[in-house]
Scaffold this active site. Structure first.
Site, mmCIF file in Angstrom:
data_model
loop_
_atom_site.group_PDB
_atom_site.id
_atom_site.type_symbol
_atom_site.label_atom_id
_atom_site.label_comp_id
_atom_site.label_asym_id
_atom_site.label_seq_id
_atom_site.Cartn_x
_atom_site.Cartn_y
_atom_site.Cartn_z
ATOM 1 N N ARG A 142 6.661 -17.143 -9.661
ATOM 2 C CA ARG A 142 6.510 -15.872 -10.383
ATOM 3 C C ARG A 142 7.705 -14.935 -10.153
ATOM 4 O O ARG A 142 8.080 -14.182 -11.036
ATOM 5 C CB ARG A 142 5.203 -15.202 -9.985
ATOM 6 C CG ARG A 142 4.009 -15.872 -10.638
ATOM 7 C CD ARG A 142 2.688 -15.573 -9.936
ATOM 8 N NE ARG A 142 1.572 -16.182 -10.641
ATOM 9 C CZ ARG A 142 1.283 -17.477 -10.613
ATOM 10 N NH1 ARG A 142 2.022 -18.314 -9.901
ATOM 11 N NH2 ARG A 142 0.255 -17.953 -11.282
ATOM 12 N N LEU A 159 0.811 -1.221 0.000
ATOM 13 C CA LEU A 159 0.000 0.000 0.000
ATOM 14 C C LEU A 159 0.846 1.273 0.000
ATOM 15 O O LEU A 159 0.381 2.326 -0.423
ATOM 16 C CB LEU A 159 -0.950 0.021 1.204
ATOM 17 C CG LEU A 159 -2.121 -0.958 1.125
ATOM 18 C CD1 LEU A 159 -2.911 -0.937 2.425
ATOM 19 C CD2 LEU A 159 -3.012 -0.651 -0.064
ATOM 20 N N HIS A 199 -8.414 -8.414 3.961
ATOM 21 C CA HIS A 199 -7.311 -7.471 3.808
ATOM 22 C C HIS A 199 -6.590 -7.690 2.474
ATOM 23 O O HIS A 199 -6.134 -6.738 1.848
ATOM 24 C CB HIS A 199 -6.340 -7.621 4.979
ATOM 25 C CG HIS A 199 -5.223 -6.630 4.981
ATOM 26 N ND1 HIS A 199 -5.428 -5.273 5.128
ATOM 27 C CD2 HIS A 199 -3.887 -6.792 4.839
ATOM 28 C CE1 HIS A 199 -4.263 -4.645 5.083
ATOM 29 N NE2 HIS A 199 -3.311 -5.545 4.896
ATOM 30 N N VAL A 212 1.797 -9.961 -2.363
ATOM 31 C CA VAL A 212 0.659 -10.066 -1.457
ATOM 32 C C VAL A 212 0.128 -11.488 -1.593
ATOM 33 O O VAL A 212 -0.278 -11.900 -2.685
ATOM 34 C CB VAL A 212 -0.446 -9.042 -1.800
ATOM 35 C CG1 VAL A 212 -1.571 -9.108 -0.777
ATOM 36 C CG2 VAL A 212 0.125 -7.634 -1.886
ATOM 37 N N THR A 231 -8.334 -13.153 5.794
ATOM 38 C CA THR A 231 -9.248 -12.014 5.899
ATOM 39 C C THR A 231 -9.375 -11.292 4.562
ATOM 40 O O THR A 231 -8.656 -11.580 3.606
ATOM 41 C CB THR A 231 -8.735 -11.001 6.949
ATOM 42 O OG1 THR A 231 -7.526 -10.417 6.457
ATOM 43 C CG2 THR A 231 -8.468 -11.683 8.287
ATOM 44 N N ASN A 234 4.292 -2.605 -13.008
ATOM 45 C CA ASN A 234 3.709 -3.160 -11.792
ATOM 46 C C ASN A 234 4.178 -4.596 -11.592
ATOM 47 O O ASN A 234 3.733 -5.501 -12.280
ATOM 48 C CB ASN A 234 2.177 -3.105 -11.863
ATOM 49 C CG ASN A 234 1.522 -3.570 -10.578
ATOM 50 O OD1 ASN A 234 2.163 -4.104 -9.684
ATOM 51 N ND2 ASN A 234 0.221 -3.374 -10.484
#
Length: 183
Positions: free
Chosen positions: A129, A60, A91, A84, A89, A115
């Site tokens: 990856r 973030l 999130h 990520v 959750t 990105n």
């Protein structure tokens, strides 16, 4: 398995002026981040470009760091790197969506950004990856930033204004407004 598919890759762009990229990395998963960095650096060096690297706490924080660097420094392009992994959750969705949206908004403002924030279901997917010898998503993100920079330099010329600009005296007169306070 996605790792066995073949994909077309554009030829590397060439640059006639120096190029400097900023890698903004969220090293939450250090080993995965290190692989992403290795792939990105190899791609950047392959075109003879330079780079700098900064680390931020999480995915973030990557878009704000890129935005600050654009305003306060002199980089030509940016590479966002991080990972990520889905947890228990919601999130995960917030971090994935907001970091991606933040980078896209910066890109739509004209920043050249690749990105390389991985959004995966599990650690095994991330490892494949990130690995420069497998999917090399760090190298792919650097390549994307370099290709966008090549386009920006190709189309360079005059900058078009974005957003609202103050009315000029010619505009006021053409609009029949003699009083500047009514523009």
């Amino acid at each position: 398995m996605a790792g066995q598919e073949t994909h077309y890759t554009l030829p590397r762009p060439e640059f006639d002026k120096p190029v400097k990229l900023l890698l903004v990395v969220a090293p939450y998963y250090r080993d995965i981040a290190d692989d992403l960095i290795a792939g990105a650096v190899a791609e950047i060096e392959a075109v003879g470009a330079g780079h700098d690297l900064v680390e931020v706490p999480g995915a973030l924080e990557i878009p704000p760091a890129v935005g600050m660097a654009e305003r306060l420094s002199n980089f030509d392009a940016y590479v966002a790197l991080g990972c990520v992994i889905r947890g228990e959750t919601k999130h995960y969705e917030t971090v994935c969506n907001d970091s991606s949206r933040g980078l896209m908004l910066l890109g739509l403002q004209g920043l050249c950004i690749g990105n390389g924030i991985l959004t995966v279901e599990n650690r095994d997917q991330a490892v494949v990856r990130a690995d420069p010898g497998q999917q090399n998503k760090g190298g792919g993100a650097a390549a994307a930033a370099l290709h966008l920079l090549a386009l920006a330099r190709r189309w360079g010329g005059r900058q078009k204004p974005v957003g609202f600009v103050p009315a000029t005296e010619e505009y006021r007169l053409a609009a029949g407004r003699d009083d500047p306070s009514t523009a």
